[in-house]
Design an enzyme around this catalytic site. Structure first.
Site, PDB file in Angstrom:
ATOM      1  N   ASP A 176       6.848  11.875   6.457  1.00  0.00           N
ATOM      2  CA  ASP A 176       6.852  12.358   7.847  1.00  0.00           C
ATOM      3  C   ASP A 176       5.487  12.952   8.199  1.00  0.00           C
ATOM      4  O   ASP A 176       5.385  14.028   8.781  1.00  0.00           O
ATOM      5  CB  ASP A 176       7.955  13.404   8.051  1.00  0.00           C
ATOM      6  CG  ASP A 176       8.187  13.721   9.535  1.00  0.00           C
ATOM      7  OD1 ASP A 176       7.893  12.836  10.376  1.00  0.00           O
ATOM      8  OD2 ASP A 176       8.630  14.832   9.844  1.00  0.00           O
TER       9      ASP A 176
ATOM     10  N   LYS B  33      10.990  28.317   5.791  1.00  0.00           N
ATOM     11  CA  LYS B  33      11.490  27.218   6.607  1.00  0.00           C
ATOM     12  C   LYS B  33      12.968  27.055   6.290  1.00  0.00           C
ATOM     13  O   LYS B  33      13.349  26.766   5.148  1.00  0.00           O
ATOM     14  CB  LYS B  33      10.729  25.930   6.327  1.00  0.00           C
ATOM     15  CG  LYS B  33      11.149  24.790   7.264  1.00  0.00           C
ATOM     16  CD  LYS B  33       9.971  23.885   7.603  1.00  0.00           C
ATOM     17  CE  LYS B  33      10.341  22.939   8.732  1.00  0.00           C
ATOM     18  NZ  LYS B  33       9.186  22.180   9.230  1.00  0.00           N
TER      19      LYS B  33
END
Length: 850
Positions: A150, A54
């Site tokens: 999140d 990522k």
């Protein structure tokens, strides 16, 4: 790691080319991208594995120096590495590449939770199961003082193997920590002043310029979520659709923040909409901060307890929420367990519906299917039809109730308690499926009951077994899995259904139909080439040949079944077939050496697999019959007692099957000369069987005839008359009046009349018994007993004494031809004494008849 469902942003740069090296990782290709960055598949050459990289956008640490930035990343990597849990994606490495932060993590084949929810409808239980797994991942992070900040469906992976893992731990911490170092009111690295509607997405992670000043709660909270604008200045981080009030206010987030986001996501999954409406960013924020939850949608089927938990989890006041994720999960799991149990029970009930529904109490429970069977029984007009239905009903109620218990427990053990593997669940469901097929086939026969069906109903119900193999792991191991080839598997399943029908025909006494059906099935089973099924079919073929009295073919077929089952290690069939062969070879054919070998074989395989008390009971029952033929009467009595104990363990003490072995023990005790104890045993057998089958049943009549015989032998002639007359009435009505069955009560009546000095009445009964046996009986001892009895009656009646002497001499010859047993030796001694007394001159010789 797949990123199905991730949203692409057309404003980002072109993806990095294949072969780019990020640290030691070699990029293989882009697999997804979102507002926070891109995800690449990459190869780790050091460990030779595929990983997910990522790569985040923006300066990872604002204006901080490279050394400060590196130290910050090390701290984050250490924090993330602390979370080692099966529901959290594993992070391998953290670093920088070309001024951007990268995180290397495990690569998962699968889809996001959002995709999993959209691809097909999911039950409440399924949704709760997956979310609870994700919640365990959050709880594990919280235990390490790490907050996600999140949580949303797109940050949860459902792998192809069903494993659930939460992604992107630490990303929020990196961003929030960075924002905190900059101070309130400054501009963050990523500012997205775009609306939620056509130009934006409330489901994407955002770092937003300063916290908005919320408007009042929406007067119309049911308006859509996707039209909130994001035009604020400041710094908050999160996904608006799942953000908590404290996030909207720009306050510090903690574990309860993740709890809020989790409950919003779960609410959305269960109801098809999120709990807070919002036509704009400000309107959404206002509703969230005010705690203005939408009303429950019409037609929602979410349990009230789940809704209460969700509403607590999305409380505007963080203090009102659950104290921890674990507390929330405990609440959800409790309701999940209750819902699952209800679902499992409903599933079991659905499978039994229309066959034989499991009662909820010990009282007989009428259903449409049971009423139809009762009517079919009564339509046969058998005098014991009502009693047979009630007795069979009790057995089938017990069977269906136990089947339900095992079905629910098997589901719970795997899906709730986690104490059982899916392999064991499959084995249990295979066994339960076979048992259900047998129940279905038997109830089908009961619905079209004939006189034979009613007569055999209780035995047929008992023959379904006790389901013990469905609960015992060792016995389950004896069940062989169906073939792997789909076509062969389907063919085998069809033949299993036909085999259940054959078993039902055998159990209800339709021997001719059953034999025809099993021979056709045997041919198909041989062509299928699946040995376990063939072994089961051969066993039933042997049973059907026994039912039509073809002992030679039955023996040969059961031997074939044994060796076929041994070859594929189908131990259950081996045990059943060898137990049957004990009786066929050792009792029916007097091949005692063969019977002993089969007995040893049966005991060995039963000891190996354990359990199977009912099969073990029949093993001892059959061996007892063989040992009685051998003259080993004490061993026969002991085997009968072992059979009684095993059957009582399997079926309970008051089952008619137990009564059969009790009656056998009585016969052996009488042969030993212990007639008094034999009478006690027979009385118990009559009591058990009459209570379940009714006095009009042929199997009860057998025990009544034996009872009369023992009472006669004890000189209790008056007592013997009633059971003898009862047995004769049943046999004359239920069997051939000129058949061998009627000769037993006729003999008993003749003997009791002699004992009471009524020689003429005795002669009438005994003449009839002699005619029938001379026409149909071949066993010398059976002919001898009626010849001797008639001779004595004729002598006592002062009738044809020459014939009386001739009949007695004939009986002595026949007893000498019979196998030498204590009983035959006893009768020979009695004949000798009688003849000696006949030769002695006496004043009144009438007593010789007694």
């Amino acid at each position: 790691m797949s990123t199905s469902g991730s949203l692409q942003d057309p404003r980002v740069d072109e993806p990095l080319p294949r072969g780019t090296t990020v640290n030691r990782f070699v990029l293989l290709g882009l697999v997804g991208r979102g507002a926070m960055g891109e995800v690449y598949a990459a190869h780790d050459p050091e460990l030779d594995r595929t990983v997910a990289i990522k790569l985040l956008r923006g300066n990872p640490n604002g204006g901080a120096s490279p050394d400060d930035r590196r130290a910050h990343l090390i701290r984050e990597a250490q924090a993330i590495a602390k979370v080692s849990h099966p529901n959290v994606v594993v992070v391998y490495d953290v670093g920088t590449f070309d001024g951007r932060v990268f995180i290397a993590m495990e690569f998962l084949q699968g889809h996001t939770l959002g995709y999993w929810l959209q691809v097909q409808p999911r039950s409440v239980g399924e949704i709760l199961d997956v979310f609870c797994a994700a919640g365990r991942g959050l709880a594990a992070a919280h235990d390490k003082e790490l907050v996600h900040r999140d949580f949303k469906p797109e940050n949860v992976m459902v792998a192809s193997d069903g494993q659930v893992r939460v992604m992107d731990f630490g990303l929020a911490r990196i961003s929030i920590d960075r924002d905190r170092t900059k101070g309130a009111g400054t501009t963050s690295v990523l500012s997205i002043p775009s609306p939620i509607g056509d130009d934006g997405d409330p489901l994407a992670t955002r770092i937003i310029a300063s916290a908005p000043k919320p408007r009042a709660a929406s007067a119309n909270p049911s308006q859509g979520d996707r039209t909130a604008s994001l035009s604020q200045t400041g710094s908050i981080m999160g996904t608006p659709a799942y953000m908590s009030p404290e996030q909207f206010r720009g306050e510090a987030a903690d574990a309860r923040t993740d709890q809020f986001s989790f409950c919003v996501a779960l609410y959305e999954a269960l109801y098809g909409q999120r709990p807070f409406a919002g036509s704009s960013y400000e309107n959404l924020a206002a509703n969230v901060i005010a705690g203005a939850v939408r009303p429950e949608p019409p037609g929602a089927r979410v349990p009230a307890a789940i809704r209460r938990a969700l509403l607590r989890g999305v409380s505007a006041d963080a203090q009102t929420r659950f104290p921890s994720m674990n507390a929330l999960l405990a609440d959800l799991r409790q309701e999940l367990a209750l819902a699952a149990v209800r679902g499992f029970a409903a599933g079991a009930a659905a499978k039994l519906q229309g066959i034989w529904e499991a009662p909820s109490t010990d009282q007989l429970w009428e259903t449409e299917s049971k009423i139809a069977i009762q009517r079919a029984f009564l339509a046969t007009e058998k005098p014991y039809a009502a009693a047979a239905f009630e007795a069979a009903s009790r057995v089938l109620d017990r069977f269906s109730r136990r089947w339900t218990e095992l079905y629910v427990d098997a589901c719970e053990a795997t899906h709730l308690r986690g104490e059982q593997s899916t392999e064991i669940l499959d084995l249990k469901m295979t066994a339960l499926g076979e048992a259900l097929g047998d129940l279905r086939a038997l109830c089908h026969e009961f619905r079209r009951a004939t006189a034979d069906t009613v007569e055999n109903a209780v035995a047929a119900a008992n023959a379904l077994g006790t389901l013990e193999r469905c609960a015992d792991i060792n016995l389950l191991r004896a069940i062989l899995r169906p073939p792997g080839d789909p076509e062969t598997r389907a063919a085998v399943e069809r033949m299993q259904g036909r085999l259940s029908e054959v078993r039902a025909l055998a159990r209800v006494g339709r021997a001719a139909d059953g034999l025809k059906a099993v021979l056709a099935l045997e041919n198909d089973a041989r062509q299928a080439g699946y040995a376990p099924l063939l072994a089961e079919v051969l066993f039933m073929s042997g049973v059907m040949h026994v039912e039509v009295s073809d002992i030679e073919t039955a023996t040969r077929t059961l031997e074939d079944a044994t060796w076929t089952a041994e070859l594929c290690r189908h131990d259950e069939v081996v045990a059943q077939a060898t137990a049957s062969l004990i009786f066929l070879t050792g009792h029916a054919q007097s091949r005692f050496d063969a019977g002993e070998i089969w007995s040893r074989h049966a005991e060995t395989v039963l000891d190996r697999i354990g359990g199977h008390d009912l099969i073990r009971g029949w093993l001892f029952n059959n061996r007892g019959a063989m040992r009685a033929m051998q003259g080993r009467l004490r061993d026969a009595v002991e085997d009968s007692r072992l059979a009684i104990a095993a059957k009582e363990k399997a079926l309970g003490p008051d089952d008619p099957d137990v009564g059969i072995s009790i009656g056998n023990a009585a016969l052996f005790l009488d042969d030993l000369g212990d007639t008094a104890e034999a009478a006690v045993y027979t009385e118990r057998a009559v009591r058990i069987m009459a209570a379940t089958l009714g006095l009009d049943h042929p199997k009860v009549a057998v025990q009544l005839a034996n009872q009369a015989e023992f009472l006669n032998r004890l000189g209790r002639f008056t007592e013997a008359r009633k059971p003898a007359e009862g047995a004769l009435a049943v046999f004359e009505r239920e069997t051939d009046p000129q058949g061998l069955y009627v000769t037993y009560p006729l003999l008993a009546l003749g003997l009791c009349h002699m004992g009471m000095g009524r020689f003429q009445e005795a002669v009438a009964h005994l003449e009839r018994a002699v005619r029938i046996r001379e026409a149909k009986e071949t066993a010398p001892a059976k002919l001898a007993e009626v010849h001797f009895a008639l001779g004595r009656a004729l002598w006592g009646a002062r009738g044809d004494r020459v014939r009386a002497r001739t009949l007695t001499e004939t009986a002595r010859t026949e007893y000498r031809r019979a196998p030498a047993t204590p009983a035959t030796q006893r009768e020979l001694a009695e004949i000798d004494r009688w003849i000696e007394r006949c030769d002695e001159p006496v004043g009144d010789d009438v007593a010789l008849g007694a």
